[in-house]
Design a protein around this motif. Sequence first.
Motif, PDB file in Angstrom:
ATOM      1  N   ALA A 147       0.831  -1.197   0.000  1.00  0.00           N
ATOM      2  CA  ALA A 147       0.000   0.000   0.000  1.00  0.00           C
ATOM      3  C   ALA A 147       0.869   1.252   0.000  1.00  0.00           C
ATOM      4  N   GLY A 207       0.884   5.808   0.006  1.00  0.00           N
ATOM      5  CA  GLY A 207       0.442   6.846   0.918  1.00  0.00           C
ATOM      6  C   GLY A 207       1.214   6.776   2.219  1.00  0.00           C
ATOM      7  N   ASN A 208       0.628   7.259   3.292  1.00  0.00           N
ATOM      8  CA  ASN A 208       1.262   7.245   4.612  1.00  0.00           C
ATOM      9  C   ASN A 208       0.610   6.169   5.456  1.00  0.00           C
ATOM     10  N   GLU A 230      -4.541   5.684   6.079  1.00  0.00           N
ATOM     11  CA  GLU A 230      -5.387   6.324   5.081  1.00  0.00           C
ATOM     12  C   GLU A 230      -6.069   5.271   4.206  1.00  0.00           C
ATOM     13  N   ASN A 231      -7.314   5.527   3.861  1.00  0.00           N
ATOM     14  CA  ASN A 231      -8.022   4.695   2.897  1.00  0.00           C
ATOM     15  C   ASN A 231      -7.706   5.252   1.518  1.00  0.00           C
ATOM     16  N   THR A 232      -6.665   4.739   0.906  1.00  0.00           N
ATOM     17  CA  THR A 232      -6.172   5.323  -0.327  1.00  0.00           C
ATOM     18  C   THR A 232      -5.957   4.249  -1.377  1.00  0.00           C
ATOM     19  N   SER A 233      -6.033   4.643  -2.618  1.00  0.00           N
ATOM     20  CA  SER A 233      -5.761   3.724  -3.722  1.00  0.00           C
ATOM     21  C   SER A 233      -4.293   3.732  -4.116  1.00  0.00           C
ATOM     22  N   ARG A 234      -3.497   4.527  -3.430  1.00  0.00           N
ATOM     23  CA  ARG A 234      -2.088   4.643  -3.803  1.00  0.00           C
ATOM     24  C   ARG A 234      -1.353   3.331  -3.551  1.00  0.00           C
ATOM     25  N   ARG A 235      -0.377   3.057  -4.382  1.00  0.00           N
ATOM     26  CA  ARG A 235       0.453   1.865  -4.254  1.00  0.00           C
ATOM     27  C   ARG A 235       1.911   2.279  -4.128  1.00  0.00           C
ATOM     28  N   ASP A 265       5.895   5.830  -5.187  1.00  0.00           N
ATOM     29  CA  ASP A 265       4.531   5.923  -4.682  1.00  0.00           C
ATOM     30  C   ASP A 265       3.658   6.497  -5.788  1.00  0.00           C
ATOM     31  N   ASP A 285      -0.523   6.743  -7.726  1.00  0.00           N
ATOM     32  CA  ASP A 285      -1.971   6.552  -7.715  1.00  0.00           C
ATOM     33  C   ASP A 285      -2.373   6.066  -9.107  1.00  0.00           C
ATOM     34  N   GLN A 315      -5.172   5.901 -10.470  1.00  0.00           N
ATOM     35  CA  GLN A 315      -6.230   6.750 -11.024  1.00  0.00           C
ATOM     36  C   GLN A 315      -7.141   5.978 -11.981  1.00  0.00           C
TER      37      GLN A 315
END
Length: 496
Positions: free
Chosen positions: A401, A403-404, A409-414, A464, A466, A468
């Motif tokens: 995952a 982000g931080n 965080e509920n994020t789509s970032r990888r 890092d 996203d 998108q």
Amino acid sequence: MAQEEGAVLQFGDPTEFNAAMVRQRARALAAEAYEPAEGDLPDAVSDLTYDQLRDIRFRSASALWANEEPEYEVQFFHPGNVFTDLVRINVVASGEARQVLFSPQLFDYGPLVPEDLPKEGLGFSGFRVHGPVNRDDYLDEILVFQGASYFRAVGRSQTYGLSARGLAIGTAEPQGEEFPTFREFWIERPRPQSNSVVIHALLDSPSTTGAFRFTVRHGDFTVMDVESVFYPRAEIDRVGIAPMTSMFFFSPHDRQDVDDYREAVHDSDGLLIWNGRGEWLWRPLINPMILQVSSFVDQQPQGFGLMQRSRGFADFRDLEASYERRPSLWIEPVGDWGEGAVMLVEIPTAREVHDNIVAFWRPAERLLPGESYQYTYKLHWGPSVPLDRNLAYVAGTFGGAGGNPALHENTSRRLLVAEFVGGLLAEMTDLSEIEPVVTTTGGEMARPVISRNPHTSGIRVSMDFDPQGAQMIDLRCSLARGGKTISEVWIYRWAA
């Protein structure tokens, strides 16, 4: 060691042999309609289970050249289970070839084998070569030819892993794959104290015939000089030259939905390419959710191979499989292979028993009937690429995952991390000298971060991004110093 009674090899009548005869046979066979090999196995033999077939063992005292001058011995395989293609095997000496004749007395049939198993009138499904690869006073198994056009080898202190093939046709194509078969072999008797053995093979399939000459030398690397020529019966536009087949189940960067105590499970962890432009490309393997086919277009490739870079027990923690001892296989083209592409096929698998990785060279021009096509190359089976390179290489790929994570965080970032080791990195103490060169085909990429890894004297690049909404993104990363590339180019395919 004395030979067991009744276990002496028997041979057919001698016939004249020279290397040109295999090509002549292949060319003549191509002018005829394809016919499957004769000699169907009894159902009881072809229906043998895996464990039953393993319980049929060749008597080592009956090996070809056992207790004689050559530094090699050859043992033969009983047919059964998936190995139902019978092959004719000949021994060549002094310009004459003699067929090795099948006899059930050459084998020990263990307690798992049905007592009423038909044992007469069969044939061999392949053979294996033993040589002094680990000790001068003991002959270890170093090479196997068995099944279609498959073969595999090991270098010093290694155990079997990936396989090579004579030819691939229609791999990963909707209409299905055609599997050419080695129908006949000629094994030349080595000269005394020779470090090489020569094997000729005749290949046949509905689309083409072929002739091969393998010169095998053992050592830290087992090296095979391969001379091949193909005579197509039909037009072939999906051909694979020097194909390799391997297994990749999971690793630290790709273990989605895997519940396993081990750190990783694979025979190979990456595809390495030295292309005609002088670039070194490293593509970590994945076990995809859907079939993935990648094409690395090139001209006059200098080398490519499926490599096993994970070499520590802690990389796998498997006491039985010893994946850290599986060989890498490096293909070195000889001569100009022209335009084409290195192809990588990654097939989804839920078990480690399935070979789901294929790599090969696909020429840009299709093969045409009535023509002949020659490909010469070297196969290097061993611990790594057999070249000295003052170039940082990719020692590992990690993902998770982005982000931080501390903020949950509920994020789509990888996050993807490529670790580079070797080359000039150990002597470069100023990180400002090193520039990470990162590109992506989609999504939004944050500025890459580099850090020193004091445990490896290497450099980590953290990326890092996203996606998108993108379903598939190709990423590239390399290290530069003063505008000059000082590392391999890491290439990664991320899929949603």
